[in-house]
Structure formats: C-alpha cells, structure tokens
Design a protein around this motif. Sequence first.
Motif, PDB file in Angstrom:
ATOM      1  N   TRP A 113      -5.945  12.200   2.570  1.00  0.00           N
ATOM      2  CA  TRP A 113      -6.972  11.929   1.523  1.00  0.00           C
ATOM      3  C   TRP A 113      -8.336  12.481   2.074  1.00  0.00           C
ATOM      4  O   TRP A 113      -9.212  13.143   1.169  1.00  0.00           O
ATOM      5  N   ALA A 126       0.760  -1.282  -0.067  1.00  0.00           N
ATOM      6  CA  ALA A 126      -0.061  -0.041   0.015  1.00  0.00           C
ATOM      7  C   ALA A 126       0.835   1.052  -0.070  1.00  0.00           C
ATOM      8  O   ALA A 126       0.675   2.302  -0.798  1.00  0.00           O
ATOM      9  N   PHE A 170     -10.342   5.789   2.910  1.00  0.00           N
ATOM     10  CA  PHE A 170      -8.881   5.309   2.360  1.00  0.00           C
ATOM     11  C   PHE A 170      -8.292   4.109   2.734  1.00  0.00           C
ATOM     12  O   PHE A 170      -7.940   3.227   1.881  1.00  0.00           O
ATOM     13  N   GLN A 181     -10.606   1.171   1.680  1.00  0.00           N
ATOM     14  CA  GLN A 181     -10.235   0.961   0.119  1.00  0.00           C
ATOM     15  C   GLN A 181      -9.275  -0.110  -0.055  1.00  0.00           C
ATOM     16  O   GLN A 181      -9.260  -0.841  -1.122  1.00  0.00           O
ATOM     17  N   LEU A 182      -8.193   0.038   0.840  1.00  0.00           N
ATOM     18  CA  LEU A 182      -6.868  -0.750   0.721  1.00  0.00           C
ATOM     19  C   LEU A 182      -6.919  -1.984   1.419  1.00  0.00           C
ATOM     20  O   LEU A 182      -6.153  -2.859   1.403  1.00  0.00           O
ATOM     21  N   GLU A 218       2.200   1.812  -3.553  1.00  0.00           N
ATOM     22  CA  GLU A 218       1.351   2.159  -4.609  1.00  0.00           C
ATOM     23  C   GLU A 218       0.563   3.561  -4.412  1.00  0.00           C
ATOM     24  O   GLU A 218       0.290   4.358  -5.174  1.00  0.00           O
ATOM     25  N   HIS A 219       0.288   3.645  -3.082  1.00  0.00           N
ATOM     26  CA  HIS A 219      -0.581   4.983  -2.882  1.00  0.00           C
ATOM     27  C   HIS A 219      -0.104   5.925  -1.906  1.00  0.00           C
ATOM     28  O   HIS A 219      -0.672   7.087  -1.923  1.00  0.00           O
TER      29      HIS A 219
END
Length: 509
Positions: free
Chosen positions: A467, A186, A398, A401-402, A189-190
Amino acid sequence: MAATDETRKCAFFVTKRGRNCRMIAAKGSIYCGEHMLVGGDATKIVVTRDDREMERERILCPLDPSQLELCSNPYAHDYYPLLPTSSPSLSSLPLLPTSSPSLSSLSSLSYLFLPHPTPHCSTVYRHLLHKHLKKCNVTKRPTLACYSKNVNSGMADYLFSPEELTPLSTFPASVIDTLIAKVEAAYSEHVLEVKQGIRDHPVLSGEIGDPKYGPSALKHLKQQASILGHLQSMGMLAPRTCFVEFGAGKGKLSDVVQRTFSVSDRCHCILIDRAACRRKAENHHKKMKESASFQRLLIDIEHLHLSKLECLHEGQFDRLVAISKHLCGAATDFGLRCLLSMLQPRTVTVDTGDLSDPNLPQSKRFCQQQPPPQLEAILMALCCHHRCTWPSVLGKGFLEQLGFTPADFHLISHMSSWAVCGVRAEDAEWDHSAEGVVQNCHTHYVPHPKEEIGLKCKRLIDMARVWELRQSGLDARLVYYVDKTVSLENVLLVATVKRLEQKTCDVCV
C-alpha cells in the motif's frame, strides 16, 4: 605419554562449538593466550625468549565492540568464571563511561575488561597495547559520505508503551481471540491474493541439476534462479544497470546477477551489509581478473542515504534496481524507505571540490553535475516478520485505517512467527489458567491452525508495505517465487515504476 607444555590443549570450553578450545595452552597456564583472561586464570604469564624470562599480561582490546564496558576493577576477571551462570550481577562491578577511550586516557587505567560469557573478542599483550591501538581494525572504518543517522528509521524517537514490551504469552486469551478475529476480517477484505510466480534462469540450470549439491545448496540456487527469472522478464538485466543488494552477506545474489552478463559488458553491484563476512563472492571475480564491478558498503540500512553515494552521480548508469534475498524484519522497511527517498525530486549537494580546479578528476565533475539514476525496480524476498516493530514498519497509514494500534501490531508481528514455527499435533488446544491467561506461548489458536493465522499476519504486514509503495507511485505486488517445499518464506515483493508496466511479468497483472 604425559602431555607436555607444547602438546597440551587449552582447557577453555567453547559453548557455541560444544568442545574445548584446540589452541595450545600457554606455559604455566591451563588456557591459551586468548582465553586466559576469560577463563579466570592469572592474566600474567612468564614466557622464555632468548634465554630471558619476560612477564607478559594479556588484556582485551578496548576498541573491540564485541566486549562490554571498560572496567576499572583490577580483579574483574576473577568475578567472571568459566560458567556464566555463576557470575555476579554486572551492576556490582564499577564501570567506566561507555564512550571509546582516547589513547592518552588509556595509560592511566588498569587494562582489564569484562568480557562476554562466550567471547569472540581479540586480546593483546599489555606492553604492546599502544602499538596495537594504532593499527586496530576497528579504527580503520571511516564514516561514509552516505551515512545519515536514522534517516530511514521511520520514528527514531519512538517510545514503546508497556503493552508493546509485554510478551505474547502473558496476554489474556480473550485479547488474542479478539485480535485474531480482527486480523481475519482485515485479511479477507483488504489483502490481495498472492499469485504464483516461480521462475528459473539458464545461468543456474546446470547447478540446480548437479547431483553434488545437497538440499541446503539447492534451496538457495532455486531462490536465486527465480529472482533472476523475474529480473529478466521485467527487462532489468540490461547494460548500464546498477544493482543494489540489501543485506548482501557474502554477495551470492549479486554474483549470479553478474554471471548473466557477458565478460565484456558487466553491470555494477553495490553490496550493503552492516557486518563484514568471510568468503565474499566478489573475490572470485577479482581472482579471475574479470571486469565485474562490485562495491561493498559496511553500513546499517537504517542510516543509509543512498542518493549521497558518489558513484551514482558519475553518469555511468541508466537505471537503479534494488534486490535482496531474505532481508529480515525491520531491515526490509528500512530498505524500502531508503529507496522511496530516491523517488523524491531534490538536488543533492556532494562536496567534491571546486569545478574551476584544473586538477579535479573528470569523475568528480560528473559527481556534481549528474543526477542519480532512476529507480526502476525493487525485488525483495520477505522474511522474519516477527522482527518488525511499529516505529519502523512501512505502511502505518494502511494499518491505522483498519483500526490496528501499535499494541495490536506488537501482537500481530509476534503471531506471524506461527507460520514457520512447526506446530505440533499436541498443541491443538488452548491452555488457559483460571484467570484466563495463556500459559504456553505455543498454544495460541482455536479453532484455526496456527500456521494459517501466522500467514495471515504476514500477508497483512506485507500488504501495508505494498500500500505504501503504491501511494508513492510504484506498481507493487506480491508473488510466490519458489515452492513452499523449498522455503516457507517464499513470497517476493516486486515493485516497478508504472511506466514499465508493459515489461512486467504475466503473474503480476
């Protein structure tokens, strides 16, 4: 020379200080008046005044929140000796309800209280209790108009699962390995790169270069200077600005903000903290008779409804700027949630009187007519991610979602402390039992260093906050505002309304 009653010191050992109490022992006792009840000595002492002997008994103040329950057992003090390790279970003592007793009910009780093992509570003579209750400082704190219970809690009625109450060290190594891999995926990527944003400000340049300041003082000065530099580059150090400092403590950050303004054109600073402290920085401005404007609120951020604060409705300010330096854990989420509520369009009703009343002050008329100033910037130095919890954290969407669950977040928040825990070289390997359970909470990593894993956990939590702020229409980002050698907690959360993006600093683009 033998010690007399006047020169003999109290025999109570203050654990926090590592020494005995330095007060004079009361006549006929080895303890002073404050520690007589706690030390296990007789609570009744005989004092001589005007050639008369008076029997006095000291008790703990029933309104002092630093003690435990009001106890009806007249021998409770005998059950609590000097060393707390030998004290019996609290459940064995008959306790009264925890609600604050009324003045009328206190007269029928035996005024003996069960103190904390290292008490910092006040004591009073029994025969003066009724007089003391009329002037006790605990009773002088009125409920603020901006108080709204659990308004910023997130999930006030949340019930923690058994997994969220389990210590990190008891989880199987396979669970920790799987979660670390999930966090790293995570993160790569984010989580956005945190850019350098070290700033300074001329107001503090002289003090930073002064050799009389040691490392501890310089650490705070450099952090304050960098925050001031960011405020200046964003155009926030302007007249008619109201600064709100969360977790203010002594108010040093607001103090240096005031120093950036001229004496004739000061800003207004609202200092928020849930506890009182000594040596407040704003007292210096009062002694110098300067025009600096401070307002201190003793309130937990979790219950702060900022838009109900009367001074924000008087039409004196054009903008609102929130600042904080090292606001711990969940308090950061409470503060951000409090500020986000200021962005929501709404009509705030403040009961200030009838507008037709000719005696109503002009400031009260403004209070009913003027909306609060626009929130324009947030600058919060982040720390103590290990104290974050799932019901309070900002940005749950957030994390969900992960694929992170509340139980995962419990482990992530605890693993974030590895970034600042000071890992030793001998802790470089896992220590598994035959059942695959980690035996030592300081050995939770292979093959990556603990600091790296802890930092990734921190940034993941911070990215959830960013976020959420972006979802609310703010331009939010993270910057390194001081060097790592100054503080390991060196990340600053910066957020502005998007119409100010032409004023943002170059590191935030």
